[in-house]
Design an enzyme around this catalytic site. Structure first.
Site, PDB file in Angstrom:
ATOM      1  CE  LYS A 220     -16.663  27.131   3.497  1.00 32.23           C
ATOM      2  NZ  LYS A 220     -17.369  26.374   2.437  1.00 32.23           N
TER       3      LYS A 220
ATOM      4  CB  SER B 258     -14.824  23.604   1.296  1.00 34.81           C
ATOM      5  OG  SER B 258     -16.013  24.339   1.089  1.00 34.81           O
TER       6      SER B 258
ATOM      7  CB  SER C 138     -18.816  22.856   0.666  1.00 29.88           C
ATOM      8  OG  SER C 138     -17.697  22.462  -0.069  1.00 29.88           O
TER       9      SER C 138
HETATM   10  N1  GLN Z   1     -15.696  19.292  -2.859  1.00 34.34           N
HETATM   11  C1  GLN Z   1     -16.242  20.087  -3.929  1.00 34.34           C
HETATM   12  C2  GLN Z   1     -15.132  20.875  -4.594  1.00 34.34           C
HETATM   13  O1  GLN Z   1     -14.023  20.657  -4.234  1.00 34.34           O
HETATM   14  C3  GLN Z   1     -17.308  20.976  -3.408  1.00 34.34           C
HETATM   15  C4  GLN Z   1     -16.787  22.201  -2.760  1.00 34.34           C
HETATM   16  C5  GLN Z   1     -17.874  23.137  -2.298  1.00 34.34           C
HETATM   17  O2  GLN Z   1     -19.063  22.790  -2.280  1.00 34.34           O
HETATM   18  N2  GLN Z   1     -17.478  24.339  -1.986  1.00 34.34           N
HETATM   19  O3  GLN Z   1     -15.351  21.665  -5.451  1.00 34.34           O
END
Ligand code: GLN
Length: 445
Positions: free
Chosen positions: A52, A127, A151
């Protein structure tokens, strides 16, 4: 083989931001020589891995899918990346994501969205959308993602692959570009549970470069995959089945039947503070983000505005141009919540709610070995269908966020399909009991 799949498919999927073809081929050649010499092999010898793009990689562009870092080439490796190298996995490229890991659909990438390999009109989740889509499309043998509020698990669920968020502190965050430091964790996204155990084995463990890294012994995760779950006590929170798509719920109930057939017992329980988790998370995560992202000032990293007349304008212009709309929204929300006069009402209150949520888990784990429910309330949704509605987007994480706030480990494993799209089963364990989480997931799979 991975590069062949990438050139065949990635124009449509969009999982990669940067390829490391030359570096990967050189490393593969070195491993080939080693093989010919009959030397001992690393745990992940020769496996192509995608990373990532919020983990720094020496000499390999690391953008966090942000215009701000579109020219940033780090001078060192994140600890998790260094450990994969030690295990002799081969880094083939950097994976698309929501900008600075803020989002749940990968549509917040400032370069291009990722598409779900099961249906190219749908999101892969986020994400770590690139990390999940790459594994689903066969464009990497396995990948690393990061999980702050879901995420790793939510995109794994949407893409029909296995995603593990370890206990907070088990995997070093050194070299992971910080979003919300008290929540961020790195973890593997893989095709199956056995691979997940292998990768976790390679990346877990204490690191003096991360002050929140836990000094615990790393058990043998592969030894945990016994296939035996007789007598296992499962808690199923009723709050995790409310408001869930009926087909997703049906898949989860079916999975519970399978586990029952293997000798486990399950009971419905209540985690009463679940309904406050999303609100508390967005205050805490945004507050931490507003502080963490203050380092992007146009001076130290990345892109600098070239028409600012003084230092304040340089900050203002670089940040205005460099960050996308969701990142700006979080910085403003977090700055507001931390302001004097509002701190007690928002940040401090959210911290107290976090403690209550953690207590729900502690109490449940006094009687049960694992907690099970769906990973997400629905399957992958249509691209573009929620971009204008941040609150609806935030609610997709309602089942993963409580786990993040409590800091405990959880895995998402595929448990069926709804209208041809994968459904994920979430298995949650006690802190540092990844072994049980993996054992149950492996027995189920
Ligand atoms: N969707 C969540 C957010 O927007 C989680 C994101 C994540 O785990 N990095 O914060």
């Amino acid at each position: 083989e991975a590069f062949a799949k990438i050139s065949e498919r990635d124009e449509r999927v969009g999982a990669y931001l940067t390829l490391n073809e030359e570096g990967a081929r050189a490393e593969a050649a070195r491993l080939d020589n080693k093989l010919a010499g009959g030397e001992a092999r690393g745990l992940l010898f020769g496996l192509p891995v995608g990373i990532k793009d919020n983990m720094v990689t020496e000499g390999l562009r690391t953008t966090c899918a942000s215009q701000f870092l579109s020219n940033y080439d780090p001078i060192y490796d994140a600890t998790a990346v260094a450990k994969l190298k030690q295990a002799e996995a081969v880094t083939i490229g950097k994976l698309n994501m929501d900008e600075f890991a803020m989002g749940g659909s990968n549509e917040n990438s400032s370069f291009h969205p990722v598409r779900n390999p099961w249906d190219l009109n749908r999101v892969p989740g986020g994400s770590s959308g690139g990390s999940a889509a790459a594994v689903a499309a066969g464009e990497a043998y396995f990948t690393l993602g990061s999980d702050t509020g879901g995420s790793i698990r939510q995109p794994a669920s949407y893409c029909g692959v296995v995603g593990l968020k370890p206990t907070y502190g088990l995997v070093s965050r050194y070299g992971l570009v910080a979003f919300a430091s008290s929540l961020d964790q790195i973890g593997p996204i893989t095709k199956n549970v056995e691979d997940s155990a292998y990768v976790l084995q390679a990346i877990a463990g204490h690191d003096h470069k991360d002050s929140t890294s836990a000094n615990v012994d790393v058990p043998d995760y592969l030894a945990a995959l016994t296939g035996d779950i007789k007598g296992l006590r499962i808690a199923v929170p009723k709050e995790y089945l409310e408001g869930v798509d009926p087909q997703v719920k049906a898949s989860v109930m079916e999975a519970l039947k399978v586990l029952e057939g293997m000798g486990a017992v399950w009971e419905e329980v209540s985690l009463p503070h679940t309904e406050y988790a999303v609100a508390a998370y967005y205050l805490l995560a945004s507050s931490e983000a507003s502080s963490n992202l203050s380092r992007f000032d146009g001076v130290r990293y990345g892109v600098r505005s070239d028409h600012a007349g003084n230092l304040l304008d340089l900050y203002l212009e670089s940040r205005s141009q460099g960050f996308g709309p969701e990142v700006k929204r979080r910085i403003m929300l977090g700055t507001y919540a931390l302001s004097s006069g509002y701190y007690d009402a928002y940040y401090l209150k959210a911290q107290k709610v976090r403690t209550l949520i953690k207590r729900d888990f502690d109490q449940t784990f006094e009687k049960y070995d694992v907690i099970i429910g769906p990973t997400a309330p629905t399957t992958a949704f249509q691209l573009g269908s929620q971009v204008d509605d941040p609150l609806t987007m935030y609610l997709n994480d309602i089942l993963t966020i409580p786990v993040s706030l409590a800091g405990v480990p959880a895995i998402s494993v595929p448990c069926g399909f709804a209208d041809g799209l994968p459904v994920g089963l979430q298995i949650i364990g006690k802190a540092f009991d990844e072994s049980s989480v993996l054992r149950v997931a492996h027995a189920f799979e």
